[in-house]
Design a protein around this motif. Structure first.
Motif, short mmCIF file in Angstrom:
data_model
loop_
_atom_site.label_atom_id
_atom_site.label_comp_id
_atom_site.label_asym_id
_atom_site.label_seq_id
_atom_site.Cartn_x
_atom_site.Cartn_y
_atom_site.Cartn_z
N ALA A 195 -76.43 12.54 149.30
CA ALA A 195 -77.76 13.02 148.93
C ALA A 195 -78.51 13.76 150.03
O ALA A 195 -79.54 14.38 149.76
N CYS A 196 -78.04 13.73 151.25
CA CYS A 196 -78.82 14.23 152.39
C CYS A 196 -79.14 15.72 152.29
O CYS A 196 -80.24 16.15 152.63
N THR A 197 -78.18 16.53 151.87
CA THR A 197 -78.42 17.97 151.80
C THR A 197 -79.51 18.29 150.79
O THR A 197 -80.38 19.14 151.04
N ARG A 198 -79.48 17.62 149.65
CA ARG A 198 -80.50 17.83 148.63
C ARG A 198 -81.87 17.41 149.14
O ARG A 198 -82.88 18.07 148.88
N LEU A 199 -81.92 16.32 149.90
CA LEU A 199 -83.18 15.85 150.48
C LEU A 199 -83.77 16.91 151.40
O LEU A 199 -84.97 17.22 151.34
N ILE A 200 -82.95 17.48 152.25
CA ILE A 200 -83.41 18.52 153.18
C ILE A 200 -83.89 19.74 152.40
O ILE A 200 -84.91 20.36 152.76
N GLU A 201 -83.18 20.09 151.34
CA GLU A 201 -83.58 21.25 150.53
C GLU A 201 -84.96 21.05 149.91
O GLU A 201 -85.82 21.94 150.00
N ILE A 202 -85.19 19.91 149.25
CA ILE A 202 -86.48 19.72 148.58
C ILE A 202 -87.62 19.52 149.58
O ILE A 202 -88.79 19.67 149.23
N ASP A 203 -87.27 19.23 150.84
CA ASP A 203 -88.28 19.15 151.89
C ASP A 203 -88.53 20.51 152.54
O ASP A 203 -89.13 20.61 153.61
N GLY A 204 -88.07 21.57 151.86
CA GLY A 204 -88.31 22.92 152.37
C GLY A 204 -87.41 23.31 153.51
O GLY A 204 -87.82 24.02 154.41
N TRP A 205 -86.16 22.81 153.48
CA TRP A 205 -85.18 23.05 154.54
C TRP A 205 -85.74 22.59 155.90
O TRP A 205 -85.73 23.30 156.89
N GLU A 206 -86.25 21.37 155.86
CA GLU A 206 -86.81 20.75 157.06
C GLU A 206 -86.35 19.30 157.12
O GLU A 206 -86.23 18.64 156.09
N ILE A 207 -86.07 18.82 158.32
CA ILE A 207 -85.71 17.42 158.51
C ILE A 207 -86.98 16.67 158.89
O ILE A 207 -87.49 16.81 160.00
N LYS A 208 -87.51 15.91 157.94
CA LYS A 208 -88.77 15.20 158.14
C LYS A 208 -88.60 13.99 159.06
O LYS A 208 -87.48 13.56 159.36
N ASP A 209 -89.73 13.44 159.47
CA ASP A 209 -89.71 12.31 160.40
C ASP A 209 -89.02 11.08 159.83
O ASP A 209 -88.46 10.27 160.57
N ASP A 210 -89.06 10.89 158.50
CA ASP A 210 -88.45 9.70 157.92
C ASP A 210 -86.98 9.92 157.55
O ASP A 210 -86.32 9.01 157.03
N TYR A 211 -86.45 11.09 157.82
CA TYR A 211 -85.03 11.35 157.56
C TYR A 211 -84.19 10.51 158.51
O TYR A 211 -84.49 10.42 159.71
N PRO A 212 -83.12 9.88 158.03
CA PRO A 212 -82.29 9.01 158.89
C PRO A 212 -81.40 9.83 159.82
O PRO A 212 -80.17 9.87 159.68
N TRP A 213 -82.00 10.43 160.81
CA TRP A 213 -81.32 11.38 161.67
C TRP A 213 -80.51 10.71 162.77
O TRP A 213 -79.40 11.12 163.10
N LYS A 214 -81.02 9.65 163.36
CA LYS A 214 -80.41 9.08 164.57
C LYS A 214 -79.19 8.24 164.29
O LYS A 214 -78.28 8.16 165.12
N GLN A 215 -79.14 7.55 163.15
CA GLN A 215 -77.97 6.75 162.86
C GLN A 215 -77.06 7.48 161.90
O GLN A 215 -77.50 8.32 161.12
N THR A 216 -75.76 7.17 161.94
CA THR A 216 -74.82 7.79 161.01
C THR A 216 -75.09 7.27 159.62
O THR A 216 -75.18 8.02 158.66
N ILE A 217 -75.25 5.99 159.48
CA ILE A 217 -75.56 5.40 158.18
C ILE A 217 -76.07 3.97 158.41
O ILE A 217 -75.71 3.34 159.40
N LEU A 218 -76.92 3.50 157.55
CA LEU A 218 -77.43 2.15 157.68
C LEU A 218 -76.52 1.16 156.93
O LEU A 218 -75.92 1.51 155.93
N GLU A 219 -76.49 -0.04 157.42
CA GLU A 219 -75.70 -1.07 156.77
C GLU A 219 -76.55 -1.78 155.72
O GLU A 219 -77.71 -2.13 155.96
N LYS A 220 -75.99 -2.00 154.56
CA LYS A 220 -76.68 -2.78 153.54
C LYS A 220 -76.52 -4.26 153.85
O LYS A 220 -75.45 -4.72 154.19
N LYS A 221 -77.59 -5.00 153.72
CA LYS A 221 -77.56 -6.44 154.01
C LYS A 221 -77.45 -7.23 152.71
O LYS A 221 -78.01 -6.82 151.70
#
Length: 221
Positions: A195-221
């Protein structure tokens, strides 16, 4: 008589400058990387859209020249199709097969993509911001991203992410960008974040502050 700075004062000043630099430089570098990433994503999206439009002038609507059955998961046949219809619209510097299914393209700006046809109306593109990050089925939302070519409302279109992501809300896209989805939704998949590419697109081709940029992926608990 002019009074100079003492050694202690100079060292303290340099120390303060060093601390400020240590705090601000990573943020500046991070922002720059985000801008480079989104610029390349938008460029690839636009170039592919233009390539399809230009090819349609010669061959008609894209539905008439989608890959034949022989090109589905057959990289050699897919190469023939891609080179005939789309390659001329890209500045390509390298090509190679990844096994018998995937076809890798290196572009002049240093980016690239791995692509294959999974059906007569479904093509996937795993775009990477630098060719060294490219891989089959790799789209981690940081250095590699998913694009697709498929049927939306009875029309073949090129779009970001996967078909199932097109009507999701931003909140839903953000959730799936964080945790991964589709292949195994209950277990983290380190290199699959549809879903990440679509998220960036609807955000106007911008990576917003809440985008999970620093980690590769979060672990589900």
């Amino acid at each position: 008589m002019k009074k100079g700075f003492t050694l202690a004062e100079v060292l303290i000043t340099l120390g303060i400058i060093g601390i400020v630099a240590a705090m601000t430089i990573p943020a500046i570098i991070g922002k720059y990387k985000k801008i480079v990433t989104t610029t390349k994503l938008k460029k690839f999206y636009t170039t592919m859209q233009q390539a399809i439009q230009l090819t349609e002038k010669d061959y008609g609507d894209i539905k008439y020249w989608m890959p034949p059955q022989s090109a589905i998961k057959n990289s050699s046949e897919y190469e023939k199709w891609f080179d005939k219809y789309l390659a001329k619209n890209f500045k390509i510097i390298s090509k190679k097969h990844l096994g018998t299914t995937y076809y890798e393209i290196g572009l002049a700006d240093g980016s690239g993509f791995v692509t294959y046809a999974s059906g007569t109306t479904n093509i996937f593109f795993f775009f990477c911001t630098e060719l060294k990050y490219c891989g089959a089925e790799r789209y981690d939302g940081n250095t590699s991203f998913l694009f697709s070519l498929g049927n939306i409302n009875n029309k073949i279109k090129f779009f970001t992410s996967h078909l199932v992501n097109q009507n999701m809300t931003r909140e839903e896209l953000l959730e799936q960008c964080k945790y991964g989805n589709l292949d195994n939704p209950d277990v983290s998949i380190s290199d699959k974040r549809h879903a990440c590419t679509r998220l960036i697109e609807i955000d106007g081709w911008e990576i917003k502050d809440d985008y999970p940029w620093k980690q590769t992926i979060l672990e589900k608990k």
